[in-house]
Write an enzyme that holds these catalytic residues in place. Structure first.
Site, PDB file in Angstrom:
ATOM      1  CD  GLU A  99      -1.177  -2.754   1.950  1.00 59.21           C
ATOM      2  OE1 GLU A  99      -2.656  -3.080   2.888  1.00 59.21           O
ATOM      3  OE2 GLU A  99       0.021  -2.975   1.663  1.00 59.21           O
ATOM      4  CB  CYS A 112      -0.756  -0.793   5.532  1.00 63.80           C
ATOM      5  SG  CYS A 112       0.525  -0.993   5.000  1.00 63.80           S
ATOM      6  CB  ALA A 142      11.898 -36.427 -11.775  1.00 63.28           C
ATOM      7  CD1 TRP A 161      21.912 -35.702 -14.280  1.00 57.82           C
ATOM      8  CD2 TRP A 161      19.955 -35.205 -12.913  1.00 57.82           C
ATOM      9  NE1 TRP A 161      22.362 -35.281 -13.389  1.00 57.82           N
ATOM     10  CE2 TRP A 161      21.797 -34.293 -12.827  1.00 57.82           C
ATOM     11  CE3 TRP A 161      18.952 -34.172 -12.281  1.00 57.82           C
ATOM     12  CZ2 TRP A 161      22.256 -33.157 -10.923  1.00 57.82           C
ATOM     13  CZ3 TRP A 161      19.319 -33.105 -10.875  1.00 57.82           C
ATOM     14  CH2 TRP A 161      20.585 -32.550 -11.114  1.00 57.82           C
ATOM     15  NE  ARG A 175      16.475 -27.245  -5.044  1.00 65.43           N
ATOM     16  CZ  ARG A 175      17.995 -28.202  -5.725  1.00 65.43           C
ATOM     17  NH1 ARG A 175      19.179 -28.135  -6.011  1.00 65.43           N
ATOM     18  NH2 ARG A 175      18.119 -29.705  -5.159  1.00 65.43           N
ATOM     19  CB  THR A 185      18.805 -38.068  -0.420  1.00 70.15           C
ATOM     20  OG1 THR A 185      17.644 -38.568  -0.749  1.00 70.15           O
ATOM     21  CG2 THR A 185      18.724 -37.175  -1.899  1.00 70.15           C
ATOM     22  CG  LEU A 241      20.113 -30.195  -0.630  1.00 68.00           C
ATOM     23  CD1 LEU A 241      19.488 -30.038   0.176  1.00 68.00           C
ATOM     24  CD2 LEU A 241      19.078 -30.684  -1.356  1.00 68.00           C
ATOM     25  CD  GLU A 261      13.953 -30.627  -4.802  1.00 62.76           C
ATOM     26  OE1 GLU A 261      15.721 -30.975  -5.004  1.00 62.76           O
ATOM     27  OE2 GLU A 261      14.645 -29.396  -4.759  1.00 62.76           O
ATOM     28  CB  THR A 311      12.584 -38.101   3.606  1.00 62.57           C
ATOM     29  OG1 THR A 311      13.118 -38.229   4.074  1.00 62.57           O
ATOM     30  CG2 THR A 311      11.612 -37.441   4.008  1.00 62.57           C
TER      31      THR A 311
END
Length: 347
Positions: free
Chosen positions: A54, A88, A158, A177, A191, A203, A211, A289, A294
């Site tokens: 504002e 505001c 993925a 990948w 991210r 992982t 990360l 991720e 997890t």
């Protein structure tokens, strides 16, 4: 008039999105000021501690004498309390703006309708509920944090065409990948938009992920790692001191520059303890991720809000199976050879 109000509120939402990833712990807010059917000022909240939307919109109006004849649109109720910036609602009253159109009411304990009440007490006409659902969805992280006292949880993974998230475990270490480079770039964009990112010990041991945010302009999230017995060696990227990192474990508490060890009880509900600690630390959102263990832990507890799943045409034939969601499919898009599907956990 309703259609016109919706048009200007949509512009507020477009402006508010510019602050995604940089306003935590504050919400995303955009504001436009309209005189005689034309926008004469607009702004958004850019960073916590800096001017609110504002204020920026009012300051952008070149002919300040038009403000009393104008309507102010904002997607979230104007604040009514002193924080790092003044209220505001007081500025709106000071500038003699006679009409304010609001998308959604603020549920923060220091606001909760008091901004609206203050405006109305001072003769301002207030209209609420314009594109309310859209306004609440934009600030879903903020609303979840204050309503449920935990961060907004996003699951991301993925999976291959044959529904695997990782090939069979082997001696080789490093990332595998599944999604294409364009999808990977989208992940880095995500991210930059979230307050934190979490993975489990396996992982880190297998992929050694950074990360962080790369290839896309924006801040890197706080790294979160679950490592009950502190099995991750110091040489891994999560210990590189490049960004704030929290390691949830069962052995020690401590702080070494940007690395913080937080001890939790692994005989009790681990996910609930982590989310409780993140709420106490004012961390409003978290993107999970992996890995599969997890992700499945959050799914089993029902402690997730949104899932983003890449489906690739790659095949592994065997490996670690991808999680399975019992949820509401929202939308799908193509990213080159990948399909990206979005899901919402309907409470």
């Amino acid at each position: 008039m309703q259609k016109q109000d919706e048009t200007y509120m949509m512009r507020c939402l477009e402006l508010a999105k510019n602050g995604l990833g940089s306003t935590y712990p504050n919400p995303l807010v955009g504001c436009v000021i309209v005189y005689n059917g034309e926008i004469i000022g607009e702004g958004w909240h850019q960073e916590a501690g800096r001017a609110h939307a504002e204020v920026n919109a009012i300051n952008a109006v070149q002919q300040q004498e038009l403000l009393p004849l104008s309507t102010l649109y904002v997607n979230l109720e104007p604040c009514s309390h002193y924080g790092r910036t003044p209220p505001c609602s007081d500025l709106i009253i000071e500038k003699k703006i006679k009409k304010v159109v609001i998308g959604s009411v603020d549920i923060h304990e220091k606001v909760k309708g008091t901004g609206i009440a203050r405006l109305e007490k001072n003769g301002v006409e207030v209209v609420t509920g314009i594109l309310e659902s859209e306004c609440k969805f934009l600030n879903r992280r903020f609303f979840t944090f204050h309503r449920y006292h935990r961060p907004y949880v996003i699951l991301k993974w993925a999976q291959t065409a044959d529904a695997y998230i990782f090939p069979e475990a082997g001696p080789k270490k490093g990332p595998v990948w599944i999604s294409n480079p364009y999808s990977q770039l989208r992940v880095h964009q995500w991210r930059s938009q979230e307050a934190s990112i979490l993975v489990g010990k396996n992982t880190v041991l297998q992929d050694d992920p950074r990360l962080n945010t790369r290839g896309y302009k924006g801040l890197s999230p706080v790294r979160l790692v679950i490592d009950e017995n502190l099995d991750i060696p110091e040489g891994r990227h999560v210990y590189d001191q490049q960004q704030e990192t929290i390691v949830y474990n069962g052995l020690k508490e401590g702080l070494d520059r940007k690395i913080k060890w937080v001890k939790i009880d692994f005989t009790k509900k681990v996910i609930a303890q982590i989310l409780g600690h993140l709420h106490a630390s004012a961390i409003q959102s978290i993107i999970i991720e992996g890995g599969a263990y997890t992700l499945n832990a959050f799914i089993k507890e029902g402690l997730w809000d949104e899932a983003r799943v890449f489906y690739s045409d790659v095949r592994f034939e065997k490996g670690i199976e991808a999680p399975v969601l019992q949820s509401c499919f929202v939308k799908e898009e193509s990213i080159s050879s990948d399909r990206l599907c979005w899901y919402i956990n309907k409470r």
